[in-house]
Write an enzyme that holds these catalytic residues in place. Structure first.
Site, PDB file in Angstrom:
ATOM      1  N   HIS A   1      21.369  57.977  17.709  1.00 32.04           N
ATOM      2  CA  HIS A   1      21.467  57.003  19.062  1.00 32.04           C
ATOM      3  C   HIS A   1      22.207  55.625  18.295  1.00 32.04           C
ATOM      4  CE1 HIS A   1      18.159  58.805  21.513  1.00 32.04           C
ATOM      5  NE2 HIS A   1      18.042  59.565  20.717  1.00 32.04           N
TER       6      HIS A   1
ATOM      7  N   GLU B   1      23.469  53.034  19.835  1.00 30.81           N
ATOM      8  CA  GLU B   1      22.938  52.179  20.291  1.00 30.81           C
ATOM      9  C   GLU B   1      21.529  51.240  19.876  1.00 30.81           C
ATOM     10  OE1 GLU B   1      20.115  55.499  22.554  1.00 30.81           O
ATOM     11  OE2 GLU B   1      21.910  55.185  21.686  1.00 30.81           O
TER      12      GLU B   1
ATOM     13  N   CYS C   1      22.291  62.003  22.386  1.00 29.75           N
ATOM     14  CA  CYS C   1      21.572  63.134  21.602  1.00 29.75           C
ATOM     15  C   CYS C   1      21.469  64.036  23.322  1.00 29.75           C
ATOM     16  CB  CYS C   1      19.740  62.316  21.903  1.00 29.75           C
ATOM     17  SG  CYS C   1      18.572  62.487  21.234  1.00 29.75           S
TER      18      CYS C   1
END
Length: 563
Positions: A526, A528, A399
């Site tokens: 993102h 994750e 990001c």
């Protein structure tokens, strides 16, 4: 539908989220379909406008919901995809009731906490519990509900009252309350104290809820005499008192619960159609926990961010790195570096901090710059990115990390000295990062580009594409207001910074890769948030593979992990 309510006592942050997730994992391992709901008693509509220092990271769901980090735990443990309505807040409930009042649904009546707010909570829980969260789209059979905060908090009272009523509506065989409490062990005496748990259970009973299980958290394993004392003074059988001490990894928690007979208890208490023994799923967790504890080889990653004082601020990033490290049989050594300490201004103010931060960065095997907002610490992140690029250190920017990688490249490789993001310098002559056309500069809550969106690879010659299994596109979760300026991308491409992935329209840059570098990757999304213990996120896996010098071998094997 069976409901399991998890409440907490004595202190907040006691581990209710991990215990709720672990209970869900155990029941899922028995073949049941499980969903989860988190209740946060704060008045905010959602977690989107919080500083990470308030409640930890803001977790983003597929539907764009900005929610509490515990929903990330539920998704990772249970391998499910939740929705924004799986996170209930006081703000959402009151907004819902006030909207109904304005609409005229309560015409002629006084709108009150009881029954209108409490009824709204019960209705919300019952409706959301039925929403499918697995890939097979079947209705769940069990709903685990975590009530945030501690029993006795004034802001949580309406929710406790709602569940006092709800236990009769759902019937006893369909409702179970688990109370998580702390058993402290003062250093002065070394004795494990039960009084805080006794008082907490008494307060819970005074509000009309009786715990079916008391889960006692402690630093060290609890002695049998303490268990018997809690059983006697809290009016439960000894087998209804469960101990969870601090363990080497959270993967161990479901195993601890299962070893203490929790499957047999739930089978009897909730009349569940299950065997007493868990399935292969829990055996996989056991193997994973054992493997985690036996790891010898270490890989160090420097996380360069601005919220490094609290590890929960980057909870999903840490988990994604941990999943990837475990997949390649390495132990993760994650070094948090405050990006401001890498800046020249820190060298003048506190040279020791400055040199310690740079020492950490230099000895790391790989560098990660995660997402964030605001100008503080950006110069330090740019310094770290420059170091990774010039010294050929494996690097992943997520990001804002990707955006700053573009800024750094523009300044040092394109010689655009004032290149910047309009977030930090609205008047820059070289706006390489700009705010998106649809961004609303008015309200701050829920106005970003949020949720799962498609990223299309525009070339086959991409490391990340290979890591994703040579897919033509990927779908990952986003949370950003700014993007790479599409009018300037050709300047970067000519110098070797390739934009290998973009959105479906081809205008929004999603993935960058630098030529002639072991691993220099930036992603606008993102990844994750989609990482799972047994399915690591490809960008994070790539970083760990590159940091351990095994990326090329992995790609040559066709992206298969060595046994």
């Amino acid at each position: 539908m069976k409901y399991i309510l998890v409440t907490g006592g004595v202190i907040s942050g006691i581990g209710k989220g991990i215990i709720a997730s672990s209970i869900g994992t155990i029941l899922k391992s028995c073949g049941l379909r499980v969903t989860a709901i988190k209740i946060d008693p704060y008045i905010n509509i959602d977690a989107g406008t919080f500083s990470p220092y308030e409640h930890g990271e803001v977790f983003v769901l597929n539907d764009g919901g900005e929610v509490d980090l515990d929903l990330g735990n539920y998704e990772r443990f249970l391998d499910i995809n939740l929705y924004k309505d799986n996170n209930i807040t006081t703000g959402k409930i009151y907004q819902h009731v006030i909207n109904k009042e304005r609409h005229g649904d309560y015409l002629g009546k006084t709108v009150q906490v009881v029954p209108h707010i409490t009824d709204a909570v019960q209705e919300w829980v019952m409706n959301q519990a039925k929403v499918p969260v697995d890939d097979d789209k079947k209705e769940p059979q069990i709903c685990v509900i975590e009530l945030g905060g501690t029993i006795g908090d004034i802001e949580g009272m309406p929710f406790v009252e709602a569940f006092r009523q709800f236990q009769f509506k759902a019937k006893r065989e369909n409702f179970c309350n688990i109370h998580v409490s702390l058993v402290p062990q003062p250093n002065a005496t070394g004795e494990q104290k039960t009084k805080p748990t006794q008082n907490s259970v008494r307060a819970l009973r005074g509000l009309g809820l009786s715990p079916d299980l008391i889960v006692c958290r402690s630093a060290k394993p609890i002695e049998m005499a303490v268990k018997e004392k809690i059983s006697m003074f809290c009016h439960v059988e000894p087998e209804q008192v469960i101990f969870i001490h601090d363990v080497s990894s959270t993967y161990r928690v479901p195993i601890l619960l299962e070893e203490q007979g929790i499957i047999k208890y739930f089978k009897q208490r909730l009349n569940l159609p299950i065997d007493d023994q868990p399935s292969d799923l829990l055996m996989k967790w056991k193997k994973m926990a054992c493997r985690y504890e036996r790891l010898l080889k270490v890989c160090s990653i420097a996380l360069v961010g601005k919220y490094t004082k609290l590890s929960d601020c980057y909870a999903s990033v840490f988990k994604a790195l941990e999943h990837s490290a475990l997949a390649i049989n390495y132990k993760l050594d994650l070094m948090y570096i405050d990006s401001t300490e890498l800046e020249r201004s820190t060298e003048a103010e506190n040279s020791v901090k400055y040199h310690q931060a740079w020492h950490k960065l230099c000895k790391a095997d790989g560098i990660l710059v995660p997402g964030g907002f605001g100008i503080r610490g950006t110069e330090g992140k740019l310094q770290a990115i420059s170091w990774a690029r010039t010294k050929k250190k494996p690097f992943l920017g997520v990001c804002l990390g990707m955006q700053l990688a573009v800024v750094e490249f523009a300044r040092n490789c394109l010689s655009w000295e004032d290149a910047n993001s309009t977030e930090f310098d609205p008047d820059t002559k070289n706006p390489v990062i700009i705010d998106m056309p649809e961004h609303n500069p008015g309200d701050m809550g829920g106005t970003m580009r949020l949720g799962k969106r498609r990223t299309v690879f525009k070339t086959e010659n991409s490391v990340l594409r290979k890591l994703y299994g040579d897919e033509m596109f990927v779908e990952e979760r986003h949370r950003h207001r700014y993007e790479v300026n599409p009018e300037l991308t050709h300047c970067f491409e000519e110098k070797g910074l390739k934009f290998v992935g973009h959105d479906t329209e081809g205008n929004r840059m999603e993935i960058i890769e630098l030529e002639n570098h072991p691993y220099f990757v930036g992603v606008q999304f993102h990844p994750e948030f989609s990482s799972r213990p047994m399915k690591p996120s490809p960008p994070y896996l790539g970083l760990l593979l590159a940091a351990t010098g095994t990326l090329n071998a992995y790609l040559q094997r066709g992206c298969k992990l060595s046994p």
